[in-house]
Design an enzyme around this catalytic site. Sequence first.
Site, PDB file in Angstrom:
ATOM      1  N   GLY A 132       0.832  -1.221   0.000  1.00  0.00           N
ATOM      2  CA  GLY A 132       0.000   0.000   0.000  1.00  0.00           C
ATOM      3  C   GLY A 132       0.853   1.250   0.000  1.00  0.00           C
ATOM      4  CB  ILE A 134       5.076   0.470   3.025  1.00  0.00           C
ATOM      5  CG1 ILE A 134       4.055   0.266   4.135  1.00  0.00           C
ATOM      6  CG2 ILE A 134       6.498   0.330   3.543  1.00  0.00           C
ATOM      7  CD1 ILE A 134       4.106  -1.137   4.761  1.00  0.00           C
ATOM      8  N   GLY A 185     -13.082  -0.194   2.149  1.00  0.00           N
ATOM      9  CA  GLY A 185     -12.345  -0.110   0.868  1.00  0.00           C
ATOM     10  C   GLY A 185     -11.012  -0.848   0.890  1.00  0.00           C
ATOM     11  CD  GLU A 188      -7.396  -6.649  -4.126  1.00  0.00           C
ATOM     12  OE1 GLU A 188      -7.404  -6.490  -5.355  1.00  0.00           O
ATOM     13  OE2 GLU A 188      -6.859  -5.843  -3.351  1.00  0.00           O
ATOM     14  CE  LYS A 203      -0.789  -6.553  -1.775  1.00  0.00           C
ATOM     15  NZ  LYS A 203      -1.761  -6.341  -0.691  1.00  0.00           N
ATOM     16  N   GLY A 300      -6.071   1.042   1.430  1.00  0.00           N
ATOM     17  CA  GLY A 300      -6.847   2.272   1.647  1.00  0.00           C
ATOM     18  C   GLY A 300      -6.554   3.308   0.578  1.00  0.00           C
TER      19      GLY A 300
HETATM   20  N1  HSE Z   1      -6.912  -5.852  -0.760  1.00  0.00           N
HETATM   21  C1  HSE Z   1      -5.591  -5.403  -0.498  1.00  0.00           C
HETATM   22  C2  HSE Z   1      -5.305  -5.579   0.981  1.00  0.00           C
HETATM   23  C3  HSE Z   1      -5.433  -3.966  -0.914  1.00  0.00           C
HETATM   24  O1  HSE Z   1      -6.258  -5.782   1.750  1.00  0.00           O
HETATM   25  O2  HSE Z   1      -4.149  -5.507   1.379  1.00  0.00           O
HETATM   26  C4  HSE Z   1      -4.018  -3.462  -0.913  1.00  0.00           C
HETATM   27  O3  HSE Z   1      -3.195  -4.191  -1.774  1.00  0.00           O
END
Ligand code: HSE
Length: 402
Positions: A132, A134, A185, A188, A203, A300
Amino acid sequence: MINIGLLGLGTVGQGVVEIVNSSQEELKKLVGEDVNVKKILVKNKDKERSEEIPKEKITYRVEEILEDKDIMVVIEATSDVEESYKNIRKALEQGKHVVTANKAIVSKYFEELSNLAKEKDRAFLYEASVGGGIPILKPLKEEIALNDISHIQGILNGTSNYILTRMFEEGLDYGETLKIAQDLGYAEANPSSDVDGYDTQRKLRILSTIGLKGEVKENDVLVRGISSISSFDVEQIKKLGYTVKLIGETNIIDEKFTAVVEPVLLRSDSYFANVNMAFNAISLEGNNVGELKFFGAGAGKLPTANAVLKDVIDILKGTYRKKNILGSRKLKNRNEEIKGKYYLRISLGSGEIPEEIKGLAEKILDPNFAAITREVEFQEVDKLLANLNIQDEKYFLARIQD
Ligand code: HSE
């Protein structure tokens, strides 16, 4: 004036517009020109939109962005993987730089799109795809590129971490907490990617390919999620003095690596046990730098949009790594060596617990049935349960950290 085309006006797209609007002066100071989101691709024509989004910027035709010669950078922020892949390819072929937050696309087409960008002498950047808000990929590609990375470990999914935190700290139930994470939010479009571990798998594949300087594919990463955890598990695990986190971990010795995503029981005073709510944390071990830890908002609107715009700024300043980041190391997967002791709970209603299952237990926590297993291989228990026709949703399995 620098023009940007934005594909998608969901959580991330809205965040991008919001930050561009609120940071005009700072952006101009950084890149030397005004930055303008010229056109925005949306799917739903009839949706009410905020005043911040003038109607004339909205388009339903992607060509209006991809074929617009004034648009220099395309931000891809939609959720359809194949459609987005085609659009990213087209944008690079049209000589545009591309930034995306979509880890599913980066993970699936990492090598192909990185090579295409190199060939076209354009940027393909995806900082927001991992962690996100970071900053983690740029440090890995640049600041610590001189290191041999031997260990990568992280909480990489905000949704799962949010669910686990609220279940363990407030006793909330799984379904209720997932719904809140969706409303915030974090999740996914299909939250199975979050709670079944696939988002973390993607990831970790991206982090590991960059960090290890050789290809680590999605299916090189073993995966097990948290979707079957129950309030009963939470009670049992707390009694043992642990908490649970969904952890992605890669280790490498010489050219042989292991990579796994799984729920892990952690002592409550350990570092990762204290990374809560939608926060992410990543720990790396490099031969020069030693251990490094990164912590911050993992999901977020504004944190993710901030990472997207950092990539845009790097493109406009020319400060991104221009050489192809893909390494040429030939790595060997040795996931079959992953072993551990596990917390195992099975719910069969009034059904008898099979003797083979009881045989795995080192310590029985509840006769009907929760146990700590002896040391087993990662897939040994899953295979045994599948042979006994016990479906995934009837058990929860989590490794106990030594
Ligand atoms: N759905 C992902 C999560 C969003 O909850 O980490 C960020 O990649």
